[in-house]
Design a protein around this motif. Structure first.
Motif, PDB file in Angstrom:
ATOM      1  N   ASN A 416       0.820  -1.208   0.000  1.00 53.71           N
ATOM      2  CA  ASN A 416       0.000   0.000   0.000  1.00 53.71           C
ATOM      3  C   ASN A 416       0.856   1.262   0.000  1.00 53.71           C
ATOM      4  O   ASN A 416       0.549   2.248   0.672  1.00 53.71           O
ATOM      5  CB  ASN A 416      -0.948   0.001   1.209  1.00 53.71           C
ATOM      6  N   VAL A 417       1.934   1.234  -0.793  1.00 53.11           N
ATOM      7  CA  VAL A 417       2.853   2.377  -0.882  1.00 53.11           C
ATOM      8  C   VAL A 417       2.280   3.407  -1.854  1.00 53.11           C
ATOM      9  O   VAL A 417       2.013   3.080  -3.010  1.00 53.11           O
ATOM     10  CB  VAL A 417       4.244   1.926  -1.361  1.00 53.11           C
ATOM     11  N   PRO A 418       2.096   4.652  -1.435  1.00 58.59           N
ATOM     12  CA  PRO A 418       1.486   5.639  -2.326  1.00 58.59           C
ATOM     13  C   PRO A 418       2.418   6.153  -3.418  1.00 58.59           C
ATOM     14  O   PRO A 418       1.970   6.510  -4.501  1.00 58.59           O
ATOM     15  CB  PRO A 418       1.069   6.766  -1.383  1.00 58.59           C
ATOM     16  N   TYR A 419       3.736   6.201  -3.137  1.00 53.64           N
ATOM     17  CA  TYR A 419       4.687   6.758  -4.110  1.00 53.64           C
ATOM     18  C   TYR A 419       5.830   5.779  -4.378  1.00 53.64           C
ATOM     19  O   TYR A 419       6.442   5.249  -3.446  1.00 53.64           O
ATOM     20  CB  TYR A 419       5.274   8.076  -3.608  1.00 53.64           C
ATOM     21  N   VAL A 420       6.107   5.564  -5.667  1.00 52.59           N
ATOM     22  CA  VAL A 420       7.242   4.747  -6.095  1.00 52.59           C
ATOM     23  C   VAL A 420       8.223   5.636  -6.848  1.00 52.59           C
ATOM     24  O   VAL A 420       7.817   6.422  -7.718  1.00 52.59           O
ATOM     25  CB  VAL A 420       6.788   3.576  -6.983  1.00 52.59           C
ATOM     26  N   ILE A 421       9.502   5.531  -6.504  1.00 52.13           N
ATOM     27  CA  ILE A 421      10.539   6.354  -7.147  1.00 52.13           C
ATOM     28  C   ILE A 421      11.386   5.492  -8.087  1.00 52.13           C
ATOM     29  O   ILE A 421      11.802   4.390  -7.728  1.00 52.13           O
ATOM     30  CB  ILE A 421      11.431   7.031  -6.087  1.00 52.13           C
ATOM     31  N   LEU A 422      11.627   6.017  -9.254  1.00 50.90           N
ATOM     32  CA  LEU A 422      12.441   5.327 -10.258  1.00 50.90           C
ATOM     33  C   LEU A 422      13.694   6.144 -10.534  1.00 50.90           C
ATOM     34  O   LEU A 422      13.614   7.327 -10.906  1.00 50.90           O
ATOM     35  CB  LEU A 422      11.665   5.123 -11.563  1.00 50.90           C
ATOM     36  N   ILE A 423      14.867   5.509 -10.310  1.00 45.74           N
ATOM     37  CA  ILE A 423      16.149   6.135 -10.670  1.00 45.74           C
ATOM     38  C   ILE A 423      16.919   5.124 -11.517  1.00 45.74           C
ATOM     39  O   ILE A 423      17.526   4.181 -11.008  1.00 45.74           O
ATOM     40  CB  ILE A 423      16.973   6.522  -9.425  1.00 45.74           C
ATOM     41  N   GLY A 424      16.818   5.317 -12.830  1.00 41.96           N
ATOM     42  CA  GLY A 424      17.530   4.448 -13.756  1.00 41.96           C
ATOM     43  C   GLY A 424      18.784   5.150 -14.287  1.00 41.96           C
ATOM     44  O   GLY A 424      19.188   6.224 -13.800  1.00 41.96           O
ATOM     45  N   ILE A 428      20.127   9.094 -13.613  1.00 48.09           N
ATOM     46  CA  ILE A 428      21.432   9.397 -13.001  1.00 48.09           C
ATOM     47  C   ILE A 428      22.188  10.405 -13.862  1.00 48.09           C
ATOM     48  O   ILE A 428      22.779  11.365 -13.362  1.00 48.09           O
ATOM     49  CB  ILE A 428      22.262   8.103 -12.825  1.00 48.09           C
ATOM     50  N   SER A 429      22.164  10.190 -15.172  1.00 47.79           N
ATOM     51  CA  SER A 429      22.878  11.110 -16.075  1.00 47.79           C
ATOM     52  C   SER A 429      22.261  12.510 -16.059  1.00 47.79           C
ATOM     53  O   SER A 429      22.944  13.507 -16.278  1.00 47.79           O
ATOM     54  CB  SER A 429      22.875  10.548 -17.503  1.00 47.79           C
ATOM     55  N   GLU A 430      20.948  12.601 -15.755  1.00 47.53           N
ATOM     56  CA  GLU A 430      20.265  13.895 -15.729  1.00 47.53           C
ATOM     57  C   GLU A 430      20.111  14.447 -14.316  1.00 47.53           C
ATOM     58  O   GLU A 430      19.465  15.481 -14.110  1.00 47.53           O
ATOM     59  CB  GLU A 430      18.878  13.747 -16.377  1.00 47.53           C
ATOM     60  N   ASN A 431      20.704  13.717 -13.318  1.00 50.74           N
ATOM     61  CA  ASN A 431      20.630  14.130 -11.907  1.00 50.74           C
ATOM     62  C   ASN A 431      19.169  14.343 -11.480  1.00 50.74           C
ATOM     63  O   ASN A 431      18.805  15.342 -10.873  1.00 50.74           O
ATOM     64  CB  ASN A 431      21.432  15.417 -11.662  1.00 50.74           C
ATOM     65  N   SER A 432      18.326  13.349 -11.788  1.00 49.50           N
ATOM     66  CA  SER A 432      16.900  13.481 -11.497  1.00 49.50           C
ATOM     67  C   SER A 432      16.330  12.163 -10.977  1.00 49.50           C
ATOM     68  O   SER A 432      17.017  11.143 -10.941  1.00 49.50           O
ATOM     69  CB  SER A 432      16.137  13.908 -12.756  1.00 49.50           C
ATOM     70  N   PHE A 433      15.072  12.207 -10.581  1.00 50.64           N
ATOM     71  CA  PHE A 433      14.363  10.987 -10.194  1.00 50.64           C
ATOM     72  C   PHE A 433      12.893  11.152 -10.578  1.00 50.64           C
ATOM     73  O   PHE A 433      12.359  12.261 -10.603  1.00 50.64           O
ATOM     74  CB  PHE A 433      14.516  10.657  -8.699  1.00 50.64           C
ATOM     75  N   SER A 447      14.411  17.103  -9.578  1.00 53.72           N
ATOM     76  CA  SER A 447      15.873  17.159  -9.569  1.00 53.72           C
ATOM     77  C   SER A 447      16.387  16.565  -8.264  1.00 53.72           C
ATOM     78  O   SER A 447      15.834  16.823  -7.186  1.00 53.72           O
ATOM     79  CB  SER A 447      16.355  18.602  -9.713  1.00 53.72           C
ATOM     80  N   LEU A 448      17.460  15.777  -8.328  1.00 52.21           N
ATOM     81  CA  LEU A 448      18.069  15.204  -7.134  1.00 52.21           C
ATOM     82  C   LEU A 448      18.663  16.274  -6.220  1.00 52.21           C
ATOM     83  O   LEU A 448      18.880  16.019  -5.036  1.00 52.21           O
ATOM     84  CB  LEU A 448      19.148  14.184  -7.520  1.00 52.21           C
ATOM     85  N   SER A 449      18.918  17.430  -6.777  1.00 52.29           N
ATOM     86  CA  SER A 449      19.461  18.532  -5.967  1.00 52.29           C
ATOM     87  C   SER A 449      18.351  19.363  -5.334  1.00 52.29           C
ATOM     88  O   SER A 449      18.625  20.286  -4.586  1.00 52.29           O
ATOM     89  CB  SER A 449      20.357  19.424  -6.824  1.00 52.29           C
ATOM     90  N   SER A 450      17.081  19.027  -5.661  1.00 47.41           N
ATOM     91  CA  SER A 450      15.944  19.768  -5.101  1.00 47.41           C
ATOM     92  C   SER A 450      14.884  18.798  -4.583  1.00 47.41           C
ATOM     93  O   SER A 450      13.718  18.844  -4.961  1.00 47.41           O
ATOM     94  CB  SER A 450      15.341  20.690  -6.147  1.00 47.41           C
TER      95      SER A 450
END
Length: 458
Positions: A416-424, A428-433, A447-450
């Motif tokens: 019952n997890v509301p949010y799933v995060i994908l970091i492929g 990684i190359s775009e510094n995002s998730f 952005s991984l920095s925000s």
């Protein structure tokens, strides 16, 4: 073939969801215990048998779980005692300890042992399990939690008033509107027995009277006759079966009946003070009512008696109860220490809240965010993100292996997890998730920095 495991009757395993719901109740009870100035203590799960035996009446003693002595416990039993097959005689030789039956008697023992360290009046609360060898049924278990609050060292009736307010505050917080707090006084029961000439059979009289709401006037009359109470004495009780009006009006009617009983009149005066004070202060949602048939804990209650029933329409026994005991510590040698206390029946409260669907919908949501695992390099980036989320107080985790993505999504759905995060690799190359909202299916890139931008929307 291995035998299928089982657990003893009257005990239960608790799922993560059930534990979360129980903790929800615990937390709110504890919150109000502390708001009202009660301090926590804990006592051992088992006591010396002599501490417990003889404190709950003959029926209560039979429900105490005894613990066998370690080693050769039969070694101290002589042949004559063994051949007698007298369970009580044998038990005293093979068992010196027992699981606690309630929290009240261990608390009395605690007060006596620590009397020089305690500041009186002493307000204590205790939330621990107890054990009874009872017949399991709905709402009744052999292992269950009690949540007690007691005040010792004060005979002020303001303590009874405060405990009624405490019941009201906690049940209101739990969403249990309209619980019924029934109120009586042990002195009134003694006074009634005195007036009708049944002092010598007080216990028999009160046990029968307590069944009025279950078996009616006819049933009570029959049982009293069987217990040796005369018809003439029973006839004097008739005014009690037809009390009318509000609490004060009923108490005035009882007062007239007990005019010739000093102890009974004292009990009525105490209840009038409690009721009038509560009426002036007000209650949030509980309903306070006089119930002259209420009789509980007759072996140690000496004044006010309280019992809490579930809201109208819910079939359940009492979900709380308590009363005044003027000399409970006297059984351990400390005389004249008055006390009053109440108890919450956690397991029954749980069942009532389940039936009324009062638990928050997200209460068993043990995980808010799950990061999928795409491989060793991606997992390291996800772990760093998980660490930052946890520092912000968000329940987050990383799937432990780079299994098929479909399997990982299925796991998130079951949890019952509301949010799933994908970091492929691309993220990684775009510094995002990428965040996928499981219910709507919508995806948003951050952005991984925000990371704060994502956190602010949770």
């Amino acid at each position: 073939m291995a035998q299928k495991p089982s657990i003893p009757k009257g005990t239960r395993d608790f799922t993560p969801s059930e534990v979360a719901k129980r903790n929800f109740i615990f937390d709110r009870i504890k919150k109000y215990f502390e708001l009202y100035g009660f301090q926590p203590i804990e006592t051992p799960s088992f006591e010396n048998s002599e501490t417990l035996m003889g404190k709950y009446g003959e029926e209560g003693d039979r429900l105490i779980f005894n613990i066998l002595n370690s080693g050769d416990f039969l070694g101290k039993v002589d042949d004559q005692t063994y051949r007698s097959k007298n369970s009580l005689s044998i038990a005293s030789k093979i068992s010196e300890k027992a699981l606690r039956y309630d929290l009240t008697v261990p608390f009395a023992r605690y007060v006596v042992m620590h009397q020089n360290e305690i500041d009186f009046p002493f307000k204590r609360y205790q939330i621990q399990p107890v054990w009874r060898a009872d017949r399991p049924q709905k709402g009744r278990f052999r292992e269950f939690y009690q949540c007690d609050a007691d005040v010792v060292g004060s005979d002020s009736l303001l303590q009874e008033v405060e405990l009624i307010q405490l019941y009201d505050a906690i049940f209101s917080e739990l969403g249990l509107k309209g619980v019924r707090i029934k109120l009586n006084n042990r002195k009134i029961l003694a006074g009634i027995a005195e007036v009708i000439g049944a002092q010598d059979v007080l216990i028999d009289f009160t046990v029968a009277l307590d069944k009025l709401d279950k078996i009616g006037v006819g049933g009570v009359t029959k049982e009293m006759l069987e217990r040796g109470i005369s018809q003439a004495a029973i006839n004097k009780l008739e005014p009690l079966f037809s009390l009318q009006g509000g609490n004060i009006e009923q108490l005035q009617g009882i007062q007239n009946l007990l005019a010739e009983s000093e102890v009974g009149s004292k009990g009525v005066e105490e209840l009038i003070f409690i009721v009038q004070t509560i009426e002036e202060l007000g209650l949030q949602s509980a309903q306070l009512s006089i119930d002259v048939t209420l009789a509980r804990g007759l072996n140690y209650y000496t004044g006010a008696i309280l019992e809490v029933g579930a809201p109208e329409g819910v079939k359940m026994g009492s979900i709380g109860g308590g009363g005044r005991y003027d000399d409970l510590t006297g059984i351990f040698g400390l005389k004249d220490v008055s006390g009053v206390g109440i108890s919450f029946g956690l397991d029954r409260i749980y069942l009532v809240m389940e039936e009324l669907e009062l638990f928050p919908k997200a209460i068993d949501q043990s995980l808010e965010v799950l990061c999928l695992n795409f491989g060793e390099k991606e997992a390291m980036a996800a772990l760093k993100l998980v660490g930052k989320l946890r520092k912000s107080g968000i329940k987050a985790d990383l799937y432990p292996s780079s299994s098929k993505i479909q399997k990982q999504f299925k796991y998130a759905d079951k949890r019952n997890v509301p949010y799933v995060i994908l970091i492929g690799e691309a993220e990684i190359s775009e510094n995002s998730f990428v965040v996928k909202h499981m219910k709507s299916g919508n995806q948003t890139t951050y952005s991984l920095s925000s990371i704060e931008d994502f956190i602010s929307k949770l």
